[in-house]
Design an enzyme around this catalytic site. Structure first.
Site, short mmCIF file in Angstrom:
data_model
loop_
_atom_site.label_atom_id
_atom_site.label_comp_id
_atom_site.label_asym_id
_atom_site.label_seq_id
_atom_site.Cartn_x
_atom_site.Cartn_y
_atom_site.Cartn_z
N GLU A 106 31.43 9.31 16.82
CA GLU A 106 32.67 8.83 17.43
C GLU A 106 33.60 8.23 16.37
O GLU A 106 33.13 7.64 15.40
CB GLU A 106 32.35 7.76 18.48
N ASP A 159 26.22 3.93 26.95
CA ASP A 159 27.52 3.99 26.27
C ASP A 159 27.97 5.41 25.96
O ASP A 159 28.77 5.61 25.06
CB ASP A 159 27.47 3.13 24.98
P1 NAD Z 1 17.25 1.27 18.70
O1 NAD Z 1 16.89 2.70 18.82
O2 NAD Z 1 17.03 0.57 17.42
O3 NAD Z 1 16.47 0.42 19.84
C1 NAD Z 1 16.38 0.85 21.16
C2 NAD Z 1 15.07 0.31 21.74
O4 NAD Z 1 15.04 0.63 23.15
C3 NAD Z 1 13.82 0.95 21.12
O5 NAD Z 1 12.98 -0.06 20.58
C4 NAD Z 1 13.15 1.68 22.30
O6 NAD Z 1 11.74 1.66 22.22
C5 NAD Z 1 13.67 0.87 23.48
N1 NAD Z 1 13.64 1.55 24.79
C6 NAD Z 1 14.01 2.80 25.09
N2 NAD Z 1 13.85 3.02 26.42
C7 NAD Z 1 13.38 1.86 26.95
C8 NAD Z 1 13.04 1.45 28.27
N3 NAD Z 1 13.16 2.27 29.33
N4 NAD Z 1 12.61 0.19 28.45
C9 NAD Z 1 12.49 -0.68 27.41
N5 NAD Z 1 12.79 -0.34 26.12
C10 NAD Z 1 13.24 0.92 25.92
O7 NAD Z 1 18.79 1.17 19.15
P2 NAD Z 1 19.81 -0.05 18.86
O8 NAD Z 1 20.56 0.18 17.61
O9 NAD Z 1 19.11 -1.33 19.09
O10 NAD Z 1 20.84 0.22 20.06
C11 NAD Z 1 20.45 -0.02 21.40
C12 NAD Z 1 21.44 0.64 22.33
O11 NAD Z 1 22.69 -0.05 22.24
C13 NAD Z 1 21.73 2.09 22.00
O12 NAD Z 1 21.77 2.84 23.20
C14 NAD Z 1 23.10 2.05 21.33
O13 NAD Z 1 23.81 3.25 21.51
C15 NAD Z 1 23.73 0.89 22.07
N6 NAD Z 1 24.80 0.19 21.35
C16 NAD Z 1 25.85 -0.22 22.09
C17 NAD Z 1 26.86 -0.95 21.49
C18 NAD Z 1 28.01 -1.45 22.31
O14 NAD Z 1 29.00 -1.90 21.75
N7 NAD Z 1 27.91 -1.46 23.61
C19 NAD Z 1 26.82 -1.21 20.11
C20 NAD Z 1 25.71 -0.80 19.38
C21 NAD Z 1 24.69 -0.10 20.02
#
Ligand code: NAD
Length: 342
Positions: free
Chosen positions: A56, A227
């Site tokens: 993005e 997101d």
């Molecule tokens: P990451 O991959 O480092 O961590 C995600 C975690 O979620 C992993 O440890 C995984 O095991 C766990 N997980 C997956 N499904 C699960 C479930 N059903 N129950 C419990 N745990 C589960 O990712 P990250 O960098 O920490 O990002 C997390 C999320 O936040 C991503 O989806 C990312 O796109 C989003 N994000 C959003 C914003 C925003 O501004 N809203 C900003 C950054 C990241």
């Protein structure tokens, strides 16, 4: 010259201040830009979707400065040794269009997302909140917990992740900051008795990380992991019993939890609450959801912050990113002149 702050530069900047002080300084930048939201050029981010994930571009401008971020979201990456989210971006002056800062933004995205969740919790969580729950213990988790503690004072943290190693990592990283961390066996266990819940999971699916029966009166939810189109975390029934707050409605209708709802599903933009134009929490029993997808103004805020705090530290490096011939019409003069013929 353009200033460059890479990963090592951000680490040094944070080390010089301390992680919490860095967040303390950042939150007012995000809040100030939310308060003057109407002054910004805004657009729903263009996204390039593939079966692997999404890339993005996120631009925003306030007519003095212009910022953009390049960011990816690849939920299957950690299993292949890569991170789910990485980013970099730039800040430019509008008067001549020249960039002034290029920065890594993987760490800065985690900081600005935490600062935004912290601000949302400040306006939307119950003031008597004492327990927070973190569902998802990946890269964003520690930043989220530290940010929310800053604005709410909540120090008791329940963590749940499908990956036990990720939960251990959060405990290891946060206990030195004085958090009281409890690892849960399920999302329902983590949620039980929690006041502020953050969902930060990554899955390229309409997942149901939380079901409606887990949500009690008075809870505030920051749902940050849903997101992208087809990537959500909440049972849509949760949205029916909550007041939903969003960043930029046209983008959130495509990417957020509310993509599961009709286009006229009622929402309030969070900036209106920050600017005093709309109510935040109105009763102790109300359930509030911040349906966060990440918006370009938050990236603008963190770049503006880094640009301000890096001055005079010697941490930024000058890079020759912009060609600058002595005669602005003679760009060709920068090229080598061929040897005379004959
Ligand atoms: P990451 O991959 O480092 O961590 C995600 C975690 O979620 C992993 O440890 C995984 O095991 C766990 N997980 C997956 N499904 C699960 C479930 N059903 N129950 C419990 N745990 C589960 O990712 P990250 O960098 O920490 O990002 C997390 C999320 O936040 C991503 O989806 C990312 O796109 C989003 N994000 C959003 C914003 C925003 O501004 N809203 C900003 C950054 C990241």
């Amino acid at each position: 010259m353009v200033q460059f702050v890479g990963v090592d530069g951000v680490r040094k900047l944070v080390a010089a201040q301390g992680v919490e002080a860095f967040l303390t300084g950042l939150i007012p930048y995000v809040e100030a830009d939310y308060a003057r939201w109407e002054r910004f050029d805004k657009v729903a981010r263009p996204a390039s979707h593939t079966p692997f994930g999404v890339i993005e571009l996120m631009p925003a401008s306030d007519a003095e400065l212009y910022a953009f971020k390049f960011v990816n979201g690849h939920p299957f990456n950690p299993a292949r040794g890569f991170q789910t989210v990485t980013a970099f971006g730039a800040l430019a002056t509008v008067h001549n269009g020249y960039p002034v800062l290029v920065s890594e933004m993987t760490l800065l995205t985690a900081f600005r997302t935490a600062a935004t969740s912290a601000m949302a919790a400040k306006y939307l969580a119950r003031p008597d909140s004492v327990v927070m729950a973190m569902i998802g213990a990946g890269s964003q988790a520690e930043f989220q917990a530290l940010g929310i503690r800053q604005t709410t004072g909540v120090n008791r943290l329940r963590v749940y992740d499908t990956d036990a190693r990720a939960m251990d990592k959060v405990r290891r990283n946060l206990e030195p900051f004085g958090f009281d961390v409890i690892l849960a066996d399920s999302a329902a266990q983590a949620m039980s008795g929690a006041d502020i819940i953050t969902t930060c999971t990554a899955d390229k699916a309409n997942a149901t990380v939380l079901t409606a029966d887990m949500v009690s009166a008075g809870m505030h939810l920051n749902a940050i992991g849903g997101d992208c189109p087809g990537k959500t975390e909440l049972d849509p029934a949760i949205l029916d019993r909550a007041d939903v707050f969003v960043e930029f409605t046209p983008q959130t209708r495509i990417e957020g939890e509310i993509q599961q709802k009709p286009d006229d599903f009622p929402v309030t933009e969070l900036w209106q609450v920050v600017a005093g134009r709309a109510a935040g929490r109105s009763s102790a029993a109300q359930v509030t959801v911040f349906d966060s997808v990440g918006f370009a103004i938050e990236d603008f805020s963190v770049l503006r912050y880094v640009y301000d705090v890096v001055q005079g530290t010697g941490i930024a490096r000058d890079i020759d990113l912009v060609a600058a011939p002595d005669d602005p019409k003679d760009l060709f003069s920068l090229l080598p002149v061929p040897a005379p013929v004959g």
